[in-house]
Design a protein around this motif. Structure first.
Motif, short mmCIF file in Angstrom:
data_model
loop_
_atom_site.label_atom_id
_atom_site.label_comp_id
_atom_site.label_asym_id
_atom_site.label_seq_id
_atom_site.Cartn_x
_atom_site.Cartn_y
_atom_site.Cartn_z
N VAL A 102 -3.52 -50.73 39.11
CA VAL A 102 -2.18 -49.51 38.26
C VAL A 102 -2.72 -48.18 38.79
O VAL A 102 -3.82 -48.09 38.31
CB VAL A 102 -1.56 -49.93 36.92
CG1 VAL A 102 -2.89 -49.48 36.22
CG2 VAL A 102 -0.67 -48.94 37.18
N VAL A 103 -2.29 -47.50 39.44
CA VAL A 103 -2.52 -45.99 39.82
C VAL A 103 -2.50 -44.90 38.66
O VAL A 103 -0.95 -44.90 38.19
CB VAL A 103 -2.80 -45.14 41.60
CG1 VAL A 103 -2.84 -44.33 41.66
CG2 VAL A 103 -2.83 -46.30 41.85
N ILE A 104 -3.28 -44.56 38.15
CA ILE A 104 -3.11 -43.31 37.08
C ILE A 104 -3.06 -41.68 37.77
O ILE A 104 -4.27 -41.41 38.33
CB ILE A 104 -3.91 -43.72 35.71
CG1 ILE A 104 -3.54 -44.67 35.84
CG2 ILE A 104 -3.11 -42.65 34.68
CD1 ILE A 104 -4.07 -45.74 34.13
N GLU A 105 -2.74 -40.94 37.70
CA GLU A 105 -2.78 -39.65 37.96
C GLU A 105 -2.97 -38.77 37.06
O GLU A 105 -2.24 -39.52 35.91
CB GLU A 105 -1.92 -39.07 39.11
CG GLU A 105 -2.05 -39.52 40.71
CD GLU A 105 -1.46 -39.10 41.55
OE1 GLU A 105 -0.01 -37.97 40.91
OE2 GLU A 105 -0.48 -39.04 42.76
N PRO A 106 -4.14 -37.65 36.95
CA PRO A 106 -4.14 -37.23 35.79
C PRO A 106 -3.07 -36.34 35.52
O PRO A 106 -2.38 -35.90 36.19
CB PRO A 106 -5.44 -35.96 36.00
CG PRO A 106 -5.76 -36.61 37.90
CD PRO A 106 -4.65 -37.09 37.95
N LEU A 107 -2.67 -35.71 33.70
CA LEU A 107 -1.95 -35.62 33.90
C LEU A 107 -1.91 -33.53 33.58
O LEU A 107 -3.28 -33.19 34.19
CB LEU A 107 -1.29 -35.62 32.33
CG LEU A 107 -0.81 -36.40 31.45
CD1 LEU A 107 -0.74 -36.53 30.37
CD2 LEU A 107 0.25 -36.90 32.40
N LYS A 108 -0.92 -32.22 33.83
CA LYS A 108 -1.12 -31.43 34.61
C LYS A 108 -1.69 -30.53 33.88
O LYS A 108 -3.02 -30.08 33.47
CB LYS A 108 -0.42 -30.48 34.96
CG LYS A 108 0.60 -31.09 35.76
CD LYS A 108 2.16 -30.30 35.92
CE LYS A 108 2.87 -30.88 37.54
NZ LYS A 108 4.65 -29.51 37.17
N THR A 109 -2.08 -30.93 32.38
CA THR A 109 -2.78 -31.06 31.40
C THR A 109 -4.45 -31.47 31.25
O THR A 109 -5.31 -30.86 30.16
CB THR A 109 -2.13 -31.05 29.58
OG1 THR A 109 -1.48 -32.34 29.58
CG2 THR A 109 -1.00 -30.59 29.53
#
Length: 377
Positions: free
Chosen positions: A260-267
């Motif tokens: 699974v690929v997880i991108e950082p939240l804008k926060t």
């Protein structure tokens, strides 16, 4: 301690955190366990390792197979009892108590189902302190205890009894049999007397699961951060607050595998990078990048046998590998395993090299220090 509905809910929730994505669906397991204690002729008791008598025959109760199978093929309470009673026949004596082979989701609750029907207690212990995908990945194998006999049962009434020479051969035989049983089966293995159990098992793990589940429940009721509550209990490290943007999941060979690929939240911090997480039933390794091939010693963020869990960003609810979906806002955390898994044999049996990842094990606390240093924190 007598099991009640609230205990079952808390154990199911906390064990799903400790299950690192595996162990099966906790919701159906909790429902079955509640029905079991309601229908039991006597209260079902949770006892400590210290209360187990040395001459008691004890046996774990569990399911083996790919967790995704249970989405379409619900587990049967009867098949668990069939496997357990087949074990009693195989060892030629009454089993005095049962316990989970792993603390993970549905598998943490199966002993309650068996105990309710047999009128025996559940022992507050397991053989992993988490969930692992293969049968030999237990403290009993690390300590050289025999796996045989093994019993497996499906929902149709088929029963198989095995006599493997050790836990590795148990896995080799049981996994293809499980495939023929529809991808999941009830299994009992590692029968042993209380004296051996007290030497090798990891104690108070169901209590720990219950503590985690209670902390999540109460934090949400107060409006506090459930994720922070979990991190405090498990001495954990937050790897990334992010959103799932890609998932590759396959079921076969008795496992659910993928990444699974997880991108950082804008926060999140502006310098945060995407993270790729590998799984085989359980979450096993996390590294920087968007592809499996991005893995290297330098990109490593967390790895087995330490625990990796995915929690809902808002509620702290654990998410199993079969429940991962595109767009979920999540928290990826990691935390230390039991010291037994950090021995040379423990790392050999369940470390990253065993799964073919080609990196060396580094403890999560050391990886976290390195990441913080690189970020200037």
């Amino acid at each position: 301690m007598i099991f009640n509905d609230q205990m079952i809910d808390d154990i199911a929730l906390g064990a799903t955190v400790l299950g690192t994505g595996g162990g099966g669906d906790p919701y159906s397991g909790a429902l079955m366990a509640k029905v079991a204690i309601a229908n039991a002729e006597q209260p079902v008791e949770l006892i400590s390792l210290d209360e187990v008598k040395d001459d008691w025959m004890t046996v774990p109760s569990s399911m083996i197979g790919a967790p995704t199978v249970a989405i379409e093929k619900l587990n049967s309470q009867d098949q668990m009892l069939v496997a357990f009673e087949a074990m009693e026949q195989a060892v030629g004596e009454r089993i005095e108590a049962t316990f989970p082979i792993e603390v993970g989701g549905f598998n943490s609750l199966i002993p309650i189902l068996v105990a309710a029907q047999k009128g025996i207690p559940v022992i507050d212990c397991d053989a992993m302190g988490r969930a692992f995908p293969e049968s030999q990945m237990v403290t009993f194998y690390l300590d050289g205890l025999p796996s045989a006999p093994n019993t497996l049962a499906d929902e149709k009434g088929n029963v198989v009894t095995l006599h493997p020479i050790d836990g590795v051969w148990s896995e080799r035989f049981a996994r293809p049999i499980t495939e023929q049983m529809g991808g999941s089966a009830a299994m009992c293995d590692y029968p042993m007397y209380g004296k051996e159990l007290k030497r090798s098992a990891l104690g108070a793990t169901l209590t720990k699961a219950m503590q985690i589940g209670k902390a999540i429940r109460e934090a949400n009721a107060r409006g506090d951060s459930a994720v922070e509550a979990v991190l405090e209990i498990v001495d954990g490290h937050r790897i990334i607050s992010g959103k799932i943007v890609d998932i590759d999941r396959n079921t076969g060979g008795g496992f659910v595998t993928g990444g699974v690929v997880i991108e950082p939240l804008k926060t999140s911090e502006s310098n945060a990078e995407p993270v790729y997480v590998h799984f085989q039933n359980e979450l096993l390794l996390a590294h920087k990048g968007t592809k499996a091939s991005d893995m290297s010693q330098e990109s490593l963020l967390a790895c087995t046998p330490d625990l990796i869990s995915i929690l809902d960003h808002e509620t702290g609810q654990p998410i199993t590998t079969e429940q991962l979906r595109y767009g979920q806002r999540i928290e990826l955390i990691a935390y230390p395993c039991d010291p037994k898994w950090r021995t040379a044999k423990g790392i050999e049996v369940a470390g990253p090299d065993y799964f073919g990842y080609g990196v060396e094990y580094v403890a999560i606390e050391n990886l976290s220090k390195r990441v913080n240093t690189e970020a200037g924190l």
